[in-house]
Design a protein around this motif. Sequence first.
Motif, PDB file in Angstrom:
ATOM      1  N   LEU A   1     -20.937 -17.002 127.864  1.00  0.00           N
ATOM      2  CA  LEU A   1     -21.553 -15.886 128.581  1.00  0.00           C
ATOM      3  C   LEU A   1     -22.547 -16.397 129.622  1.00  0.00           C
ATOM      4  N   LEU A   2     -23.393 -17.353 129.242  1.00  0.00           N
ATOM      5  CA  LEU A   2     -24.360 -17.911 130.192  1.00  0.00           C
ATOM      6  C   LEU A   2     -23.660 -18.605 131.357  1.00  0.00           C
ATOM      7  N   THR A   3     -22.562 -19.298 131.071  1.00  0.00           N
ATOM      8  CA  THR A   3     -21.788 -19.932 132.143  1.00  0.00           C
ATOM      9  C   THR A   3     -21.234 -18.873 133.086  1.00  0.00           C
TER      10      THR A   3
ATOM     11  N   VAL B   1     -31.263 -17.503 134.382  1.00  0.00           N
ATOM     12  CA  VAL B   1     -31.352 -16.866 133.071  1.00  0.00           C
ATOM     13  C   VAL B   1     -31.499 -17.946 132.016  1.00  0.00           C
ATOM     14  N   SER B   2     -32.194 -17.608 130.943  1.00  0.00           N
ATOM     15  CA  SER B   2     -32.341 -18.513 129.807  1.00  0.00           C
ATOM     16  C   SER B   2     -32.269 -17.663 128.541  1.00  0.00           C
ATOM     17  N   ALA B   3     -31.345 -17.978 127.644  1.00  0.00           N
ATOM     18  CA  ALA B   3     -31.186 -17.183 126.432  1.00  0.00           C
ATOM     19  C   ALA B   3     -30.522 -18.017 125.342  1.00  0.00           C
ATOM     20  N   HIS B   4     -30.699 -17.557 124.112  1.00  0.00           N
ATOM     21  CA  HIS B   4     -30.122 -18.243 122.949  1.00  0.00           C
ATOM     22  C   HIS B   4     -29.972 -17.219 121.826  1.00  0.00           C
ATOM     23  N   PRO B   5     -28.952 -17.333 120.982  1.00  0.00           N
ATOM     24  CA  PRO B   5     -28.772 -16.366 119.891  1.00  0.00           C
ATOM     25  C   PRO B   5     -29.963 -16.272 118.935  1.00  0.00           C
ATOM     26  N   GLU B   6     -30.755 -17.331 118.815  1.00  0.00           N
ATOM     27  CA  GLU B   6     -31.894 -17.323 117.890  1.00  0.00           C
ATOM     28  C   GLU B   6     -33.176 -16.751 118.484  1.00  0.00           C
ATOM     29  N   ALA B   7     -33.192 -16.438 119.769  1.00  0.00           N
ATOM     30  CA  ALA B   7     -34.419 -15.961 120.420  1.00  0.00           C
ATOM     31  C   ALA B   7     -34.990 -14.743 119.699  1.00  0.00           C
ATOM     32  N   LYS B   8     -36.320 -14.743 119.555  1.00  0.00           N
ATOM     33  CA  LYS B   8     -37.030 -13.635 118.905  1.00  0.00           C
ATOM     34  C   LYS B   8     -37.650 -12.695 119.939  1.00  0.00           C
ATOM     35  N   ILE B   9     -37.921 -13.235 121.125  1.00  0.00           N
ATOM     36  CA  ILE B   9     -38.571 -12.469 122.183  1.00  0.00           C
ATOM     37  C   ILE B   9     -37.718 -12.568 123.438  1.00  0.00           C
ATOM     38  N   ILE B  10     -37.636 -11.460 124.156  1.00  0.00           N
ATOM     39  CA  ILE B  10     -36.984 -11.496 125.459  1.00  0.00           C
ATOM     40  C   ILE B  10     -37.977 -10.961 126.489  1.00  0.00           C
ATOM     41  N   ILE B  11     -38.096 -11.676 127.573  1.00  0.00           N
ATOM     42  CA  ILE B  11     -38.956 -11.255 128.670  1.00  0.00           C
ATOM     43  C   ILE B  11     -38.054 -10.809 129.808  1.00  0.00           C
ATOM     44  N   ILE B  12     -38.188  -9.543 130.166  1.00  0.00           N
ATOM     45  CA  ILE B  12     -37.382  -8.984 131.242  1.00  0.00           C
ATOM     46  C   ILE B  12     -38.279  -8.814 132.460  1.00  0.00           C
ATOM     47  N   GLY B  13     -38.054  -9.669 133.444  1.00  0.00           N
ATOM     48  CA  GLY B  13     -38.846  -9.632 134.662  1.00  0.00           C
ATOM     49  C   GLY B  13     -38.103  -8.915 135.772  1.00  0.00           C
ATOM     50  N   GLN B  14     -38.533  -9.165 136.986  1.00  0.00           N
ATOM     51  CA  GLN B  14     -37.976  -8.476 138.143  1.00  0.00           C
ATOM     52  C   GLN B  14     -36.781  -9.255 138.695  1.00  0.00           C
TER      53      GLN B  14
ATOM     54  N   PRO C   1     -26.804  -3.703 134.582  1.00  0.00           N
ATOM     55  CA  PRO C   1     -25.672  -3.029 133.943  1.00  0.00           C
ATOM     56  C   PRO C   1     -24.509  -3.974 133.621  1.00  0.00           C
ATOM     57  N   LEU C   2     -24.359  -5.000 134.421  1.00  0.00           N
ATOM     58  CA  LEU C   2     -23.244  -5.930 134.251  1.00  0.00           C
ATOM     59  C   LEU C   2     -23.465  -6.911 133.091  1.00  0.00           C
ATOM     60  N   TRP C   3     -24.706  -7.382 132.909  1.00  0.00           N
ATOM     61  CA  TRP C   3     -24.944  -8.498 131.988  1.00  0.00           C
ATOM     62  C   TRP C   3     -25.885  -8.222 130.816  1.00  0.00           C
ATOM     63  N   HIS C   4     -26.837  -7.323 130.946  1.00  0.00           N
ATOM     64  CA  HIS C   4     -27.863  -7.201 129.904  1.00  0.00           C
ATOM     65  C   HIS C   4     -27.299  -6.875 128.523  1.00  0.00           C
ATOM     66  N   GLN C   5     -26.444  -5.877 128.411  1.00  0.00           N
ATOM     67  CA  GLN C   5     -25.932  -5.505 127.089  1.00  0.00           C
ATOM     68  C   GLN C   5     -25.146  -6.654 126.452  1.00  0.00           C
ATOM     69  N   LYS C   6     -24.407  -7.384 127.250  1.00  0.00           N
ATOM     70  CA  LYS C   6     -23.670  -8.539 126.716  1.00  0.00           C
ATOM     71  C   LYS C   6     -24.640  -9.580 126.151  1.00  0.00           C
ATOM     72  N   LEU C   7     -25.755  -9.794 126.854  1.00  0.00           N
ATOM     73  CA  LEU C   7     -26.763 -10.732 126.355  1.00  0.00           C
ATOM     74  C   LEU C   7     -27.376 -10.214 125.055  1.00  0.00           C
ATOM     75  N   TRP C   8     -27.744  -8.926 125.038  1.00  0.00           N
ATOM     76  CA  TRP C   8     -28.365  -8.353 123.829  1.00  0.00           C
ATOM     77  C   TRP C   8     -27.436  -8.504 122.629  1.00  0.00           C
ATOM     78  N   ASN C   9     -26.151  -8.251 122.854  1.00  0.00           N
ATOM     79  CA  ASN C   9     -25.175  -8.351 121.760  1.00  0.00           C
ATOM     80  C   ASN C   9     -25.092  -9.767 121.205  1.00  0.00           C
TER      81      ASN C   9
END
Length: 191
Positions: free
Chosen positions: A4-6, A26-39, A103-111
């Motif tokens: 997904l990140l690729t 973007v920076s994300a990982h399945p173990e992340a506890k906090i997400i920072i959503i910036g501009q 709309p394109l990527w956020h829900q996929k990341l959350w999942n």
Amino acid sequence: MKNLLTEIRNCSVCAENLPLGPRPIVSAHPEAKIIIIGQAPGTKVHETGVPWDDPSGRQLRKWLGVSDEVFYDETKIALVPMGFCYPGKARGGDLPPRPECAPLWHQKLWNSMPNLELIIVIGTYAQKYYLKEGMEKNLTETVRAYKNYLPRYFPLPHPSPRNRFWLSKNPWFDDEVVPKLGSSVKEAFSI
């Protein structure tokens, strides 16, 4: 998550609208506890490819009460903007984040991040998108009402040096909100 990140980092959906071309940050990982959503990334972040690698990021890390090491540990904190690429200049700052990204990527990341405990929404764009009708009449009132969004969301103003005037007009932010933000961050890591 890796695929997904690729896919996100190779996105060129709005390339024709980006003055510096696409470079999704973007920076994300399945173990992340906090997400920072910036501009959206600025020019410096576009150059380096490192999220929040600018004065705004330094201020944000102070507000959060975390070191660079913790902030950039993607297993702890995911860094996801509303718009993944630098959108260009506007009068008095940067253009708004591109509307295609969230709309394109956020829900996929959350999942892909089942352990999220705290979602920090920075600025009006993120707050309107995530808090929707629960947002107060403006950013100042939304940030002032931060307790109404806990424990899931924590609204913040943008930590840009351009916001010095806002910070000086709203001393309650440093006195009340920043300490609670720090304790919310620690609590999210301990869950």
